[in-house]
Write an enzyme that holds these catalytic residues in place. Structure first.
Site, PDB file in Angstrom:
ATOM      1  N   ALA A 177      34.035   3.511  26.231  1.00 39.51           N
ATOM      2  CA  ALA A 177      35.366   3.373  26.836  1.00 39.51           C
ATOM      3  C   ALA A 177      36.436   3.411  25.760  1.00 39.51           C
ATOM      4  O   ALA A 177      36.180   3.080  24.600  1.00 39.51           O
ATOM      5  CB  ALA A 177      35.477   2.063  27.616  1.00 39.51           C
ATOM      6  N   TYR A 178      37.621   3.812  26.169  1.00 38.00           N
ATOM      7  CA  TYR A 178      38.809   3.671  25.327  1.00 38.00           C
ATOM      8  C   TYR A 178      39.399   2.318  25.695  1.00 38.00           C
ATOM      9  O   TYR A 178      39.863   2.114  26.823  1.00 38.00           O
ATOM     10  CB  TYR A 178      39.806   4.794  25.620  1.00 38.00           C
ATOM     11  CG  TYR A 178      41.064   4.736  24.771  1.00 38.00           C
ATOM     12  CD1 TYR A 178      41.243   5.629  23.722  1.00 38.00           C
ATOM     13  CD2 TYR A 178      42.050   3.791  25.016  1.00 38.00           C
ATOM     14  CE1 TYR A 178      42.397   5.581  22.938  1.00 38.00           C
ATOM     15  CE2 TYR A 178      43.199   3.727  24.234  1.00 38.00           C
ATOM     16  CZ  TYR A 178      43.364   4.624  23.198  1.00 38.00           C
ATOM     17  OH  TYR A 178      44.497   4.567  22.422  1.00 38.00           O
ATOM     18  N   THR A 179      39.376   1.371  24.747  1.00 30.73           N
ATOM     19  CA  THR A 179      39.779  -0.006  25.072  1.00 30.73           C
ATOM     20  C   THR A 179      40.990  -0.499  24.282  1.00 30.73           C
ATOM     21  O   THR A 179      41.324  -1.680  24.356  1.00 30.73           O
ATOM     22  CB  THR A 179      38.605  -0.974  24.832  1.00 30.73           C
ATOM     23  OG1 THR A 179      38.180  -0.862  23.461  1.00 30.73           O
ATOM     24  CG2 THR A 179      37.436  -0.666  25.757  1.00 30.73           C
ATOM     25  N   THR A 232      37.011  -2.758  34.578  1.00 31.19           N
ATOM     26  CA  THR A 232      37.838  -3.829  34.028  1.00 31.19           C
ATOM     27  C   THR A 232      38.703  -4.527  35.072  1.00 31.19           C
ATOM     28  O   THR A 232      39.018  -3.947  36.125  1.00 31.19           O
ATOM     29  CB  THR A 232      38.761  -3.238  32.934  1.00 31.19           C
ATOM     30  OG1 THR A 232      39.669  -4.231  32.467  1.00 31.19           O
ATOM     31  CG2 THR A 232      39.571  -2.070  33.483  1.00 31.19           C
ATOM     32  N   ASP A 233      39.116  -5.740  34.742  1.00 30.23           N
ATOM     33  CA  ASP A 233      40.084  -6.485  35.546  1.00 30.23           C
ATOM     34  C   ASP A 233      41.459  -5.814  35.553  1.00 30.23           C
ATOM     35  O   ASP A 233      42.284  -6.089  36.430  1.00 30.23           O
ATOM     36  CB  ASP A 233      40.224  -7.904  34.999  1.00 30.23           C
ATOM     37  CG  ASP A 233      40.599  -7.921  33.517  1.00 30.23           C
ATOM     38  OD1 ASP A 233      39.782  -7.451  32.706  1.00 30.23           O
ATOM     39  OD2 ASP A 233      41.703  -8.396  33.162  1.00 30.23           O
ATOM     40  N   LEU A 237      29.296  -4.123  23.937  1.00 35.83           N
ATOM     41  CA  LEU A 237      28.259  -4.077  24.967  1.00 35.83           C
ATOM     42  C   LEU A 237      27.104  -3.188  24.546  1.00 35.83           C
ATOM     43  O   LEU A 237      25.936  -3.533  24.764  1.00 35.83           O
ATOM     44  CB  LEU A 237      28.856  -3.591  26.289  1.00 35.83           C
ATOM     45  CG  LEU A 237      27.874  -3.424  27.444  1.00 35.83           C
ATOM     46  CD1 LEU A 237      27.106  -4.705  27.712  1.00 35.83           C
ATOM     47  CD2 LEU A 237      28.614  -2.954  28.698  1.00 35.83           C
ATOM     48  N   GLY A 280      29.607  -0.132  20.422  1.00 35.08           N
ATOM     49  CA  GLY A 280      30.578  -1.104  20.903  1.00 35.08           C
ATOM     50  C   GLY A 280      29.935  -2.467  21.120  1.00 35.08           C
ATOM     51  O   GLY A 280      28.727  -2.648  20.905  1.00 35.08           O
ATOM     52  N   ASP A 298      29.549  13.045  22.702  1.00 29.74           N
ATOM     53  CA  ASP A 298      30.954  12.995  23.090  1.00 29.74           C
ATOM     54  C   ASP A 298      31.010  13.122  24.602  1.00 29.74           C
ATOM     55  O   ASP A 298      30.838  14.209  25.153  1.00 29.74           O
ATOM     56  CB  ASP A 298      31.715  14.138  22.414  1.00 29.74           C
ATOM     57  CG  ASP A 298      33.176  14.203  22.834  1.00 29.74           C
ATOM     58  OD1 ASP A 298      33.622  13.316  23.596  1.00 29.74           O
ATOM     59  OD2 ASP A 298      33.871  15.151  22.420  1.00 29.74           O
ATOM     60  N   TYR A 322      45.848   2.047  30.386  1.00 27.14           N
ATOM     61  CA  TYR A 322      44.428   1.673  30.293  1.00 27.14           C
ATOM     62  C   TYR A 322      43.864   1.373  31.680  1.00 27.14           C
ATOM     63  O   TYR A 322      42.825   1.920  32.075  1.00 27.14           O
ATOM     64  CB  TYR A 322      44.270   0.466  29.371  1.00 27.14           C
ATOM     65  CG  TYR A 322      42.897  -0.165  29.418  1.00 27.14           C
ATOM     66  CD1 TYR A 322      41.784   0.499  28.911  1.00 27.14           C
ATOM     67  CD2 TYR A 322      42.716  -1.430  29.982  1.00 27.14           C
ATOM     68  CE1 TYR A 322      40.523  -0.080  28.962  1.00 27.14           C
ATOM     69  CE2 TYR A 322      41.460  -2.011  30.031  1.00 27.14           C
ATOM     70  CZ  TYR A 322      40.365  -1.335  29.523  1.00 27.14           C
ATOM     71  OH  TYR A 322      39.113  -1.911  29.585  1.00 27.14           O
TER      72      TYR A 322
END
Length: 295
Positions: free
Chosen positions: A61-63, A102-103, A12, A10, A37, A126
């Protein structure tokens, strides 16, 4: 120092690998979902126990914010269950866990930037799954840092900066949302913050574990961010002509998931405890050619 990085492919994750490869005093393994996984508890336990890291950095993460509205089980598995398994495994081997959030855990209705103590109230699947991940990490691993960030961009993967540069090649006019505010955050700056915190943890400095905010300054709207990107691209002669931008409202650009109107994060705490300054997103736009040359 031994560091285990998840989500290595990803934005990051790739930034972390770039930093850690330059360090001679760090032994690290960086794994993406094809090698680990995180939703498989046995797999997580096996990898963490075998490597026995000092620090686990969870950059997985699932984004896909809008897809999460329909892929609720997958989002929960990656954003809640995976961090829970990593936290349990880290606790087992005595490692610290640095977890990215996250925000979107906030409703975005505050007038001021959100502090770590502000009430969470996610408005999307999310955001809800990320909050559940935070709670799982905090309950399962004593030595944890939850780092909330926002509006991440980098030379890698898909992000707003790369989308704008791509659209500039084919569009003379663009409508950009102007009533959502936040702090664009350069992924390499997040990586630097995480490595600095890891250094402080492993050198025995007194670290206050818990939740921190890290994002960019100054705060802008998506429209203002786009304007800055095109201004930089034009100065660097990467685009022949900048598109004409029109500021539109969130209501004029409907999406499956609700976005926070205010994604501004107060970053004073991380400066007070770790002397980590806000991400300088404007400086990160100084070489946009790198954003065009990476997949």
């Amino acid at each position: 120092m031994k560091i285990l990085v998840t989500g290595s492919k990803g934005q990051l994750g790739q930034s972390l690998v770039r930093l850690l490869e330059a360090r001679n005093d760090v032994e690290f393994i960086a794994l993406d979902r094809d090698k680990l996984d995180i939703t498989n508890k046995q797999e997580v336990d096996s990898v963490v126990v075998a490597f026995s890291p000092d620090v686990v950095i969870n950059a997985a993460a699932y984004t896909a914010v809008d897809k999460a509205e329909s892929e609720t089980k997958l989002a929960a598995a990656i954003n809640r269950d995976g961090p829970s398994f990593l936290a349990e495994a880290a606790q087992k081997v005595g490692a610290a866990l640095l977890h990215i959030s996250t925000d979107y855990v906030f409703d975005g209705k505050n007038a001021e930037p959100y502090s770590e103590q502000d009430q969470t109230a996610p408005q999307s699947v999310y955001g809800q799954t990320k909050l559940e991940g935070e709670l799982a990490v905090a309950s399962a691993c004593e030595r944890h840092i939850i780092l909330r960030t926002a509006w991440v961009f980098s030379e890698y993967g898909n992000n707003f900066v790369k989308t704008m540069l791509r659209l500039a090649e084919t569009h003379d006019n663009l409508n950009i949302v102007g009533d959502q505010l936040g702090g664009p955050t350069y992924a390499l700056d997040i990586a630097k913050a995480l490595v600095l915190i890891s250094d402080q943890i492993t050198t025995g400095r007194d670290v206050e574990y818990g939740t921190y905010h890290f994002s960019g300054l100054p705060h802008v709207s998506w429209y203002e961010f786009a304007r800055a990107i095109f201004s930089a691209a034009e100065k660097q002669t990467l685009i022949a002509k900048r598109p004409v931008l029109k500021s539109i409202t969130t209501a004029e650009y409907p999406t499956a998931a609700t976005r926070p109107a205010n994604s501004k994060l107060n970053v004073q705490k991380i400066f007070n405890h770790f002397e980590i300054e806000a991400s300088d997103w404007q400086r990160a736009l100084n070489d946009l050619s790198a954003y065009q040359n990476n997949g």
